[in-house]
Design an enzyme around this catalytic site. Sequence first.
Site, PDB file in Angstrom:
ATOM      1  N   LYS A 266       0.852  -1.208   0.000  1.00 48.68           N
ATOM      2  CA  LYS A 266       0.000   0.000   0.000  1.00 48.68           C
ATOM      3  C   LYS A 266       0.879   1.246   0.000  1.00 48.68           C
ATOM      4  O   LYS A 266       0.647   2.175  -0.776  1.00 48.68           O
ATOM      5  CB  LYS A 266      -0.882   0.014   1.243  1.00 48.68           C
ATOM      6  CG  LYS A 266      -1.544   1.363   1.547  1.00 48.68           C
ATOM      7  CD  LYS A 266      -2.432   1.348   2.755  1.00 48.68           C
ATOM      8  CE  LYS A 266      -1.730   1.670   4.026  1.00 48.68           C
ATOM      9  NZ  LYS A 266      -1.443   3.081   4.321  1.00 48.68           N
ATOM     10  N   ASN A 267       1.899   1.252   0.836  1.00 45.21           N
ATOM     11  CA  ASN A 267       2.691   2.471   1.006  1.00 45.21           C
ATOM     12  C   ASN A 267       3.707   2.698  -0.100  1.00 45.21           C
ATOM     13  O   ASN A 267       4.326   3.755  -0.172  1.00 45.21           O
ATOM     14  CB  ASN A 267       3.355   2.483   2.388  1.00 45.21           C
ATOM     15  CG  ASN A 267       2.318   2.638   3.492  1.00 45.21           C
ATOM     16  OD1 ASN A 267       1.156   2.950   3.215  1.00 45.21           O
ATOM     17  ND2 ASN A 267       2.708   2.384   4.716  1.00 45.21           N
TER      18      ASN A 267
ATOM     19  N   ARG B 230      -5.064  10.831   4.139  1.00 46.41           N
ATOM     20  CA  ARG B 230      -3.848  11.594   4.376  1.00 46.41           C
ATOM     21  C   ARG B 230      -2.765  11.294   3.362  1.00 46.41           C
ATOM     22  O   ARG B 230      -2.026  12.159   2.942  1.00 46.41           O
ATOM     23  CB  ARG B 230      -3.339  11.282   5.775  1.00 46.41           C
ATOM     24  CG  ARG B 230      -2.570  12.431   6.319  1.00 46.41           C
ATOM     25  CD  ARG B 230      -1.746  12.098   7.470  1.00 46.41           C
ATOM     26  NE  ARG B 230      -0.661  13.052   7.500  1.00 46.41           N
ATOM     27  CZ  ARG B 230       0.385  13.008   6.669  1.00 46.41           C
ATOM     28  NH1 ARG B 230       0.486  12.006   5.799  1.00 46.41           N
ATOM     29  NH2 ARG B 230       1.325  13.900   6.691  1.00 46.41           N
TER      30      ARG B 230
ATOM     31  N   CYS C 148      -4.976  12.357  12.045  1.00 45.51           N
ATOM     32  CA  CYS C 148      -5.810  11.150  12.206  1.00 45.51           C
ATOM     33  C   CYS C 148      -5.598  10.677  13.641  1.00 45.51           C
ATOM     34  O   CYS C 148      -4.901  11.305  14.422  1.00 45.51           O
ATOM     35  CB  CYS C 148      -5.406  10.101  11.183  1.00 45.51           C
ATOM     36  SG  CYS C 148      -3.721   9.554  11.396  1.00 45.51           S
TER      37      CYS C 148
ATOM     38  N   ARG D  96       0.012  14.546  12.274  1.00 42.59           N
ATOM     39  CA  ARG D  96       0.444  14.336  10.883  1.00 42.59           C
ATOM     40  C   ARG D  96       0.731  15.663  10.165  1.00 42.59           C
ATOM     41  O   ARG D  96       0.152  15.979   9.146  1.00 42.59           O
ATOM     42  CB  ARG D  96      -0.590  13.525  10.108  1.00 42.59           C
ATOM     43  CG  ARG D  96      -1.102  12.269  10.781  1.00 42.59           C
ATOM     44  CD  ARG D  96      -0.060  11.208  11.023  1.00 42.59           C
ATOM     45  NE  ARG D  96       0.468  10.616   9.827  1.00 42.59           N
ATOM     46  CZ  ARG D  96      -0.074   9.587   9.173  1.00 42.59           C
ATOM     47  NH1 ARG D  96      -1.199   9.094   9.579  1.00 42.59           N
ATOM     48  NH2 ARG D  96       0.513   9.075   8.105  1.00 42.59           N
ATOM     49  N   PRO D  97       1.605  16.511  10.724  1.00 44.56           N
ATOM     50  CA  PRO D  97       1.920  17.792  10.073  1.00 44.56           C
ATOM     51  C   PRO D  97       2.590  17.574   8.719  1.00 44.56           C
ATOM     52  O   PRO D  97       3.093  16.477   8.435  1.00 44.56           O
ATOM     53  CB  PRO D  97       2.886  18.458  11.047  1.00 44.56           C
ATOM     54  CG  PRO D  97       3.506  17.339  11.800  1.00 44.56           C
ATOM     55  CD  PRO D  97       2.453  16.275  11.910  1.00 44.56           C
ATOM     56  N   ILE D  98       2.608  18.618   7.881  1.00 46.08           N
ATOM     57  CA  ILE D  98       3.327  18.514   6.585  1.00 46.08           C
ATOM     58  C   ILE D  98       4.353  19.636   6.452  1.00 46.08           C
ATOM     59  O   ILE D  98       4.754  20.002   5.339  1.00 46.08           O
ATOM     60  CB  ILE D  98       2.355  18.523   5.384  1.00 46.08           C
ATOM     61  CG1 ILE D  98       1.535  19.814   5.335  1.00 46.08           C
ATOM     62  CG2 ILE D  98       1.443  17.305   5.381  1.00 46.08           C
ATOM     63  CD1 ILE D  98       0.826  20.015   3.988  1.00 46.08           C
TER      64      ILE D  98
ATOM     65  N   LEU E 220       7.470  19.662   6.863  1.00 42.40           N
ATOM     66  CA  LEU E 220       8.702  19.264   6.152  1.00 42.40           C
ATOM     67  C   LEU E 220       8.463  19.188   4.647  1.00 42.40           C
ATOM     68  O   LEU E 220       9.335  19.550   3.841  1.00 42.40           O
ATOM     69  CB  LEU E 220       9.212  17.928   6.695  1.00 42.40           C
ATOM     70  CG  LEU E 220       9.667  17.963   8.167  1.00 42.40           C
ATOM     71  CD1 LEU E 220       9.911  16.558   8.688  1.00 42.40           C
ATOM     72  CD2 LEU E 220      10.916  18.831   8.321  1.00 42.40           C
TER      73      LEU E 220
ATOM     74  N   ASP F 159       4.471   0.821  11.879  1.00 42.46           N
ATOM     75  CA  ASP F 159       3.263   0.197  11.313  1.00 42.46           C
ATOM     76  C   ASP F 159       3.079  -1.243  11.774  1.00 42.46           C
ATOM     77  O   ASP F 159       2.034  -1.829  11.507  1.00 42.46           O
ATOM     78  CB  ASP F 159       3.308   0.234   9.777  1.00 42.46           C
ATOM     79  CG  ASP F 159       3.203   1.646   9.266  1.00 42.46           C
ATOM     80  OD1 ASP F 159       3.505   1.871   8.082  1.00 42.46           O
ATOM     81  OD2 ASP F 159       2.863   2.534  10.066  1.00 42.46           O
TER      82      ASP F 159
ATOM     83  N   ILE G  39       7.555   7.262  16.835  1.00 41.10           N
ATOM     84  CA  ILE G  39       7.266   7.972  15.584  1.00 41.10           C
ATOM     85  C   ILE G  39       6.014   8.824  15.692  1.00 41.10           C
ATOM     86  O   ILE G  39       6.017  10.002  15.360  1.00 41.10           O
ATOM     87  CB  ILE G  39       7.130   6.973  14.397  1.00 41.10           C
ATOM     88  CG1 ILE G  39       8.367   6.083  14.303  1.00 41.10           C
ATOM     89  CG2 ILE G  39       6.848   7.716  13.094  1.00 41.10           C
ATOM     90  CD1 ILE G  39       9.659   6.799  13.945  1.00 41.10           C
TER      91      ILE G  39
ATOM     92  N   ARG H 193      -8.669  -0.590   4.426  1.00 39.26           N
ATOM     93  CA  ARG H 193      -7.797   0.424   3.835  1.00 39.26           C
ATOM     94  C   ARG H 193      -6.446  -0.175   3.461  1.00 39.26           C
ATOM     95  O   ARG H 193      -5.817   0.228   2.495  1.00 39.26           O
ATOM     96  CB  ARG H 193      -7.572   1.583   4.810  1.00 39.26           C
ATOM     97  CG  ARG H 193      -8.772   2.481   5.052  1.00 39.26           C
ATOM     98  CD  ARG H 193      -8.349   3.710   5.822  1.00 39.26           C
ATOM     99  NE  ARG H 193      -7.097   4.204   5.295  1.00 39.26           N
ATOM    100  CZ  ARG H 193      -6.096   4.702   6.061  1.00 39.26           C
ATOM    101  NH1 ARG H 193      -6.234   4.782   7.350  1.00 39.26           N
ATOM    102  NH2 ARG H 193      -4.973   5.139   5.505  1.00 39.26           N
TER     103      ARG H 193
END
Length: 438
Positions: A22-23, A91, A115, A120-122, A124, A306, A328, A398
């Site tokens: 998935k990732n 996300r 979530c 979950r900042p962005i 960076l 994960d 994390i 998901r």
Amino acid sequence: MDYLEIKGGNPLHGEVRISGSKNAVLPILAATLLTEEQCVIRGIPDLSDVKHMVKILEALGASVELTADSITVEARQLTPIGDYDIIRKMRGSVCIMGPLLGRLHEAKVSMPGGCVIGARPINLHLWGFRSLGAEIDLKEGYVIAKAPELKGRSIFMGGRNGSTVLGTANVMMAAVLAKGETVIEYAACEPEIKDLADFLVKMGANIKGAGSPTIRIRGVEKLHGAEHTVIPDRVEAATYAMAAAATDGEVTLLNTEPAHLQAIFHQLYQANVSCTVRGKEVTIRRKGPLKPLSVATQPYPGYPTDAQAQLMALMTQASGISIITERIFESRFMHVPELGRLGARIELEGVSAIVEGGFELQGAHVMSSDLRASAALVIAGLVAKSTTIIARIYHLDRGYEKMDVKLRKLGADISRWNTDSNYPNYRPIPSSLALTDE
Ligand code: EPZ
């Protein structure tokens, strides 16, 4: 609403084929936006997140064709504006920003929400785009990036919790068409980044060092179409490995990439579980009683966040005290209270969960909160005595392809029902296990 019913106690035996990652597939699908030519991606897992990404690509103007396990994308005409409602629901969709910026020099997407596992900042991602010459605006819930020109340079991408996977992916995809050389320092080393880079190189990009902390990208004029098969899902593999060990069974995982599972094998070895590798196959079984562990999640190649919840479910079966520390994400312990409903003895102490393992779990009605927490509840349900009901399993869909089907083939007593009478698998939750507030 779909729910799972599991009658625990069956050791898992047999073979299970691991699906595509998935990732890996989400950023690779985003990367198809970088060319107007046709791209074919194979080894696609049947997941709701993948279907969601397809909707996003189509809303941007790409034509997309799905077969059983491949996706063909042609992004001839593109709009730089992502559909607000579709994007904010997943996300992972933030990774369309890099390709839109790279190809159109403009991107307008809804601010990806947080979530249950964290904010979950962005920051960076945006730092990386700014470093390449983009101006960033936040307006009415949208993030707007515009760059008259994208110019390569050296960019340090480390944040307060280390590297960023999708941040690295985003900057790499913006840089492949930028002028000059971009060096990403403190890049994420996850296999999914290497897989994305392999696909971009097939498209004609010039990328060196992907998979290491320093990635060098020399911008090119244009990218062309390409074909690619995504890597196997290392988190799905870890999940079935934990389920096999927890149920004291013997399971062979097919279509794995053992090189991506070294941290998992290391911890399972310490827990007295053997992982026998033969090419792309791995056989998992206990060597004797499970042993407790002390593990902290880290960026790759460390133990993956994960697979943290799944390991916790396994450790409820290891006599003694295990300590699982989440470094994390700031709130990735939503599975703890639900595991507690099954009788697990877990105490939270800051960023660590202290598991007192070796006690029998009893079936109960539990609630999924997020993707990997759901997987932990499934593992616990497989070992719990009597019946476990797991509600809201849309979280599971998901990231896990047909998990109930794969587990049934391994001998689990698991079935999928729906509380909505319009569905063929309609069956109200047994009253003894129904929750009033469900
Ligand atoms: C990817 O998310 C994965 N998702 C996640 O998998 C995985 O848990 C995560 O990487 C870490 O390995 C996909 O690939 C679709 P990050 P990503 O940016 O890239 C902080 C699953 O279960 N950070 O590597 O969004 C962040 O808060 C999912 O399959 C910043 O501070 O994660 C976190 O603490 C869950 N600023 C840490 O970095 C930023 O701009 C790592 O996050 C970006 C991130």
